[in-house]
Enzyme design. Structure first.
Site, mmCIF file in Angstrom:
data_model
loop_
_atom_site.group_PDB
_atom_site.id
_atom_site.type_symbol
_atom_site.label_atom_id
_atom_site.label_comp_id
_atom_site.label_asym_id
_atom_site.label_seq_id
_atom_site.Cartn_x
_atom_site.Cartn_y
_atom_site.Cartn_z
ATOM 1 C CD GLU A 1 -0.422 -3.887 -20.464
ATOM 2 O OE1 GLU A 1 0.375 -3.025 -20.888
ATOM 3 O OE2 GLU A 1 -0.698 -4.928 -21.086
ATOM 4 C CD GLU B 1 11.352 4.633 -5.499
ATOM 5 O OE1 GLU B 1 11.352 4.973 -4.299
ATOM 6 O OE2 GLU B 1 10.323 4.329 -6.127
ATOM 7 C CG ASP C 1 12.243 -0.420 -13.771
ATOM 8 O OD1 ASP C 1 11.403 -0.978 -13.053
ATOM 9 O OD2 ASP C 1 11.939 0.277 -14.754
ATOM 10 N N GLY D 1 3.951 6.805 -12.036
ATOM 11 C CA GLY D 1 2.832 7.537 -11.453
ATOM 12 C C GLY D 1 1.853 6.592 -10.790
ATOM 13 C CE LYS E 1 9.497 -1.028 -16.149
ATOM 14 N NZ LYS E 1 9.581 0.446 -16.156
ATOM 15 N N GLY F 1 4.118 1.073 -17.048
ATOM 16 C CA GLY F 1 3.086 1.791 -16.303
ATOM 17 C C GLY F 1 1.787 1.863 -17.080
ATOM 18 C CB THR G 1 5.035 -6.428 -2.666
ATOM 19 O OG1 THR G 1 5.173 -7.393 -3.723
ATOM 20 C CG2 THR G 1 3.907 -6.852 -1.744
ATOM 21 C CG PHE H 1 -2.276 0.679 0.894
ATOM 22 C CD1 PHE H 1 -3.224 0.060 0.102
ATOM 23 C CD2 PHE H 1 -2.545 1.940 1.393
ATOM 24 C CE1 PHE H 1 -4.437 0.686 -0.182
ATOM 25 C CE2 PHE H 1 -3.743 2.579 1.117
ATOM 26 C CZ PHE H 1 -4.696 1.953 0.328
#
Length: 338
Positions: A151, A212, A223, A319, A227, A156, A98, A11
């Site tokens: 997806e 970050e 990252d 986002g 992908k 994003g 997570t 969360f």
């Protein structure tokens, strides 16, 4: 009307975006798909909120914003962790948002396998377990006759996996090449327009919340490499894992190098390339004015096909609500298959 009990594990920014998206769209989904969405559990790293009657999305968001913990949710707050929730809560769909762990894939790997074994559908934005255990996860989902959607793991809000699998399903895909990380695109774009150094631009992007506190996964290409693995497996059918990707990040790019490229009509972008012959992430020279000439946190991918030629998609690669839009699309697709 069919009711769908949803469990959100994670969360942070994306998890909150999912709650917000459900709050905004649940009435529309109810009317259009005859489906009633109910969040019965939500958990962050140290606390949770659980109610079989459903949690109020806006109250979840308010509680998290004001206290930082879901255990403060009125009457239904607690401190169960993700696995404990899956063992104790009656739910239909797990939304796993997570943080990505590229070394072990945890906690997403264990949570996902547990959900599959219990006959639950899973939607995830987590790239770690997919990058190291894609084949196992897909096989386990099939064995248990459940749906597994991801997806939002690539790009994003940029449509890519569902787009290729559904809209371009008449075509054979030869390769996918694109900008797959919004943070690095922002940094390189700012260095190009401002002439600033890498470290100063990185600091600026951290202050703005684009990068970050520990930017390693983004700036070192990790990252984007995750992908490429997900695209290789899901679209090209290549049995690849993270260690198969040749990865170079942007931390060594200087303002001088960007300036020299600019004089010759080029830009430097971190590009991911996916084909049956090569999986690679590296800074590359691209022509100014080409489809790769994008600023900010935008992502793009050019899909090279046999029938449709080159098809390019563009979208926001980062986002909270943007990423949640892709998760909600997956959720609707799960509902439509019921």
């Amino acid at each position: 009307m069919k009711e769908y009990k949803i469990c959100i594990i994670g969360f942070g920014a994306v998890g909150k975006g999912v709650a917000k998206a459900i709050s905004l769209k649940k009435d529309n989904i109810k009317e259009k798909y005859n489906a009633n969405l109910k969040i019965v559990a939500a958990a962050d790293s140290s606390s949770s909120a659980i109610s079989s009657d459903g949690l109020d999305e806006e109250l979840l968001l308010k509680t998290k914003e004001e206290t930082g913990k879901l255990e403060s949710y009125p009457n239904f707050g607690g401190n169960l962790n993700g696995m404990e929730i899956l063992n104790e809560v009656d739910y239909d769909i797990l939304i796993d948002v997570t943080p990505t762990n590229i070394e072990t894939g945890e906690p997403a790997l264990s949570l996902t396998l547990k959900a599959f074994e219990d006959g639950k559908d899973v939607i995830t934005s987590n790239k770690g377990h997919l990058a190291i255990k894609f084949k196992e996860l897909i096989a386990t989902a099939r064995e248990n006759n459940v749906q597994f959607k991801y997806e939002s793991t690539v790009g994003g809000a940029m449509p890519i996996i569902n787009f290729v699998q559904e809209t371009l399903n008449s075509c054979e895909v030869e390769s996918i090449i694109g900008i797959l990380n919004g943070t690095t695109n922002y940094i390189l774009s700012r260095m190009t327009t401002e002439g600033s150094s890498y470290i100063n631009t990185l600091n600026e992007s951290q202050e703005l919340g684009i990068a970050e506190t520990d930017p390693t996964q983004d700036v070192e290409g990790i990252d984007a490499a995750c992908k490429t693995v997900i695209l290789a497996n899901s679209i090209l059918g290549v049995d690849a894992v993270y260690s198969d990707v040749d990865v170079t990040g942007i931390s060594q790019i200087t303002s001088e190098a960007i300036s020299l490229a600019k004089k010759d009509g080029y830009l430097i972008k971190l590009i991911g390339e996916v084909s049956k012959e090569e999986l690679k992430v590296s800074p590359r020279l691209v022509k100014q004015g080409s489809q790769y000439d994008l600023n900010g946190t935008l992502n793009m991918a050019t899909v090279k096909t046999d029938l449709a030629g080159d098809v390019t998609v563009v979208g926001k690669g980062a986002g909270s609500l943007e990423t949640a839009s892709a998760i909600l699309t997956d959720l609707i697709n799960v509902i439509k298959m019921k």
